[in-house]
Write a protein that holds these residues in place. Sequence first.
Motif, PDB file in Angstrom:
ATOM      1  N   UNK B  59     -20.687 -79.033 124.014  1.00 39.44           N
ATOM      2  CA  UNK B  59     -19.277 -78.742 123.607  1.00 39.44           C
ATOM      3  C   UNK B  59     -18.754 -78.948 122.182  1.00 39.44           C
ATOM      4  N   UNK B  60     -18.550 -80.352 122.298  1.00 39.57           N
ATOM      5  CA  UNK B  60     -18.250 -80.845 120.917  1.00 39.57           C
ATOM      6  C   UNK B  60     -18.898 -80.333 119.400  1.00 39.57           C
ATOM      7  N   UNK B  61     -20.177 -80.656 119.756  1.00 41.52           N
ATOM      8  CA  UNK B  61     -21.018 -80.387 118.451  1.00 41.52           C
ATOM      9  C   UNK B  61     -20.833 -78.775 118.510  1.00 41.52           C
ATOM     10  N   UNK B  63     -18.444 -76.864 119.015  1.00 43.33           N
ATOM     11  CA  UNK B  63     -17.018 -76.427 118.426  1.00 43.33           C
ATOM     12  C   UNK B  63     -17.218 -76.718 117.013  1.00 43.33           C
ATOM     13  N   UNK B  64     -17.923 -77.829 116.500  1.00 43.70           N
ATOM     14  CA  UNK B  64     -17.963 -78.165 115.354  1.00 43.70           C
ATOM     15  C   UNK B  64     -18.902 -77.037 114.281  1.00 43.70           C
ATOM     16  N   UNK B  67     -16.590 -73.817 114.137  1.00 41.45           N
ATOM     17  CA  UNK B  67     -15.520 -73.709 113.017  1.00 41.45           C
ATOM     18  C   UNK B  67     -15.972 -74.218 111.662  1.00 41.45           C
ATOM     19  N   UNK B  68     -17.388 -74.322 111.276  1.00 42.45           N
ATOM     20  CA  UNK B  68     -17.587 -74.446 109.902  1.00 42.45           C
ATOM     21  C   UNK B  68     -17.278 -73.523 109.043  1.00 42.45           C
ATOM     22  N   UNK B  70     -15.025 -71.386 109.027  1.00 39.25           N
ATOM     23  CA  UNK B  70     -13.556 -71.091 109.220  1.00 39.25           C
ATOM     24  C   UNK B  70     -12.885 -71.485 107.775  1.00 39.25           C
ATOM     25  N   UNK B  71     -13.665 -72.338 107.121  1.00 34.37           N
ATOM     26  CA  UNK B  71     -12.948 -72.808 105.809  1.00 34.37           C
ATOM     27  C   UNK B  71     -12.735 -71.792 104.739  1.00 34.37           C
ATOM     28  N   UNK B  74      -9.736 -70.091 105.262  1.00 31.03           N
ATOM     29  CA  UNK B  74      -8.571 -70.910 104.735  1.00 31.03           C
ATOM     30  C   UNK B  74      -8.498 -70.753 103.403  1.00 31.03           C
ATOM     31  N   UNK B  75      -9.673 -70.708 102.663  1.00 29.55           N
ATOM     32  CA  UNK B  75      -9.528 -70.515 101.310  1.00 29.55           C
ATOM     33  C   UNK B  75      -8.843 -69.173 100.761  1.00 29.55           C
ATOM     34  N   UNK B  77      -6.698 -67.617 102.678  1.00 27.73           N
ATOM     35  CA  UNK B  77      -5.207 -67.598 102.860  1.00 27.73           C
ATOM     36  C   UNK B  77      -4.467 -68.434 101.886  1.00 27.73           C
ATOM     37  N   UNK B  78      -5.245 -69.841 101.317  1.00 28.92           N
ATOM     38  CA  UNK B  78      -4.263 -70.471 100.257  1.00 28.92           C
ATOM     39  C   UNK B  78      -4.485 -69.612  99.046  1.00 28.92           C
ATOM     40  N   UNK B  81      -1.387 -67.215  99.441  1.00 25.66           N
ATOM     41  CA  UNK B  81      -0.014 -67.904  99.309  1.00 25.66           C
ATOM     42  C   UNK B  81       0.070 -68.094  97.866  1.00 25.66           C
TER      43      UNK B  81
END
Lengths: 659, 86
Positions: B59-61, B63-64, B67-68, B70-71, B74-75, B77-78, B81
Amino acid sequence: MLEPRKMSRLLIAGTKAEMGGVIADLYRRRLFHIEDFVGQEEYAGFRLGMPLAGATEASNELLKIRAATNAFGVHADGGPAPHRLSPAELRRSLQTELPEVDAQADELVTRRARLETRQKDLESRIAELQPFATVPIPMDLYRGYDSLAVLAGHVPADVTITAPHEKEYAGGKKGGFLVVFTPIGDRDAVERQLLDAGFAAVRIPDETGMPADAIARYQTEQASVEKELEGIGRQLAGLSELHASFLLAADELLSAEVEQAEAPLRFAVTDQTFVAEGWVPTADLPDIKASLERITGGKIHIEELPIDYDHDAVPVEYNNPRFAHPSELLVDLMSRPRYNEIDPTLLVSIVFPLFFGIILGDVGYGIVLLAMSFGLRRYLKGEAGNQLLDTLRNSSIAAIIFGLIYSEFFGVELPWKPLVFSRHLGIGSAAEAGAHGPDAAAMLIVSIWIGILHITLGRVLSIVNHARMDHGSHRTKAILAQTGWLAFMWGILVVIWSMYPIPLMLDLSAIGDVVAPIGLRPFGIIGIAMILYGMVAIGQENKLDLFELPTVISHVLSYARLLAVGLSSVAIALVTNYIALDLIVRPQLAALSPVGVVIIIVGILVLLIGHVVNLALGLLGSGLNSLRLHYVEFFTKFYKGGGRKYIPFGMKRLYTSEE
Amino acid sequence: MVDVSSAVLTAEMIQASQAGLKAVGAGLAVGLAGIGTGLGEMGIGAAAMGATAENRDMFGLALLFTVIPETIVIFGLVVALLLLFS
């Protein structure tokens, strides 16, 4: 701190007569992690032990208890029982109560199974009869002919048959049902024509009387079976309530007995002696030694074995201060640390709530989450549940603190100005008042700073890890490579600083003159040198790692999510407030009317739904993004994981008291 | 018919259209980056689900890995903004 608990490798040897006592003592203390005997070379002449006396009886009783537990649908909720039963008392009631409970469970389950079979049978009979109900012929007339063949089945449409026959057709929306009576001699011809028309034969049920009557009869029976099943369900639920505590306690007692009785299966034995190997926390070593010697009257040999870190997988147990305990869940979710590497739990326990708070940063949402972290304790039991809720509690406290700093309460400004940065966007009434937007650029730079420092910390931890875990030339190479990554990242920063003045960052752009042939200021040249050193240092360990160089930039920029995710959540809160309050509620309040009251209620509903959705998004967004920054950007720098969990021999008793 | 050739652009109109284009740009930055992230996470997410179903410890791996990408958003979004607020 930052290290797992110290473990010692222990060898216990004694005569078989002492084995029972030793096992019982180890089980009660719950400290000894047994290393299974798998016929290692140094144990030539030993063999696997046999279970202690009483293992079979206990297993049989446990089987009965589990059967009854299943039958009654008893569920353990994970929390300890309000009053625990004593083993002696429980053994007595096992003698008296178990046969009765077992018989009850057995009887009810058998009856239920029989009724369920009957129910299925009735269902299929009704389904078989259903098509015949459309044909007005008693079921007796379909059978018992010497010279007639009877065919029944579904057809897409009515069929014209040329051979001698008599037929009944009942049409429906999706094709019809056809019954054909024909002399046996013409059967083949009729069948061929029917098949051409898409006829699908069905079995003629073995029934008497009109089909509709038979169906009604079966349906009545079905209802009574249903009722009986419901009665059994109620009985089982009643018994479940009556016996739950007994069953759970008995399960625990017998499981403990079976586990102890079967422990010798993991030991090495000879005819007269046994040897057990395992791990205990070093701090508890003297205690265990003393107690084993007392129990056996000194007739036991206990020896601490040397540890070979390259070959022994030392079990890992966390060793953290109390407040860091909940974060062990987050680290375990990734992987248990190895025995000789740095355990980052303490860092996670501080930084995770901090990131969560920076992203969410709203007093209102923080208070709701804080209340949730206490309210949900009734439903989420067990250790993992508690750890999760403790993490939520810490994170929501951080969110409240940052909410006070940002001056935010469900998106509304508190009576003071934001202390450091404003995240208020010019939406609605704020826009009309000409409020200036959020300090996006400044916050972005702070986010990047946090990223740079977090990643630098990760690389430093990696240097420590390599120094501890690696050997020889590989150690030097690995450590050099880590300094290379650091030099590369800071080199890029120095070059940027030497070219552009950036607020809140070092300004090196005014120092020195541009060196003509290169086009860089002195610090720019230093930065380039750092970058080049970094590339060489990384390349000397593994040339393929050079392809990873761009991740230096993307990982640092990834911390921009601290600003971005938070601002988007503020935007949703502000828009919700604007639509619900400014656009729907306020105009109605100015001139109240009966319709206006309804509209105001609608507005309040919009407000509630908006904030609930935003809270859910905020919880997910803040939690996952904070977790991601740890897993992807931080842990990848130094964390290996893959350690073996420390599982001590013994049981945490929830329903029974110690003997 | 409006005679386009005689239309006059005032300073306010230019400012307004600049602000409008900024907003369109911000929207495109988030939207397109979101599509990219979605495409990236589509395959990873499905495989991660499968791996977790076979072995809970993944699970942890998983999830990791999921979400990679996802950056990227975010870029976006930045950038949005920064376009809107600086």
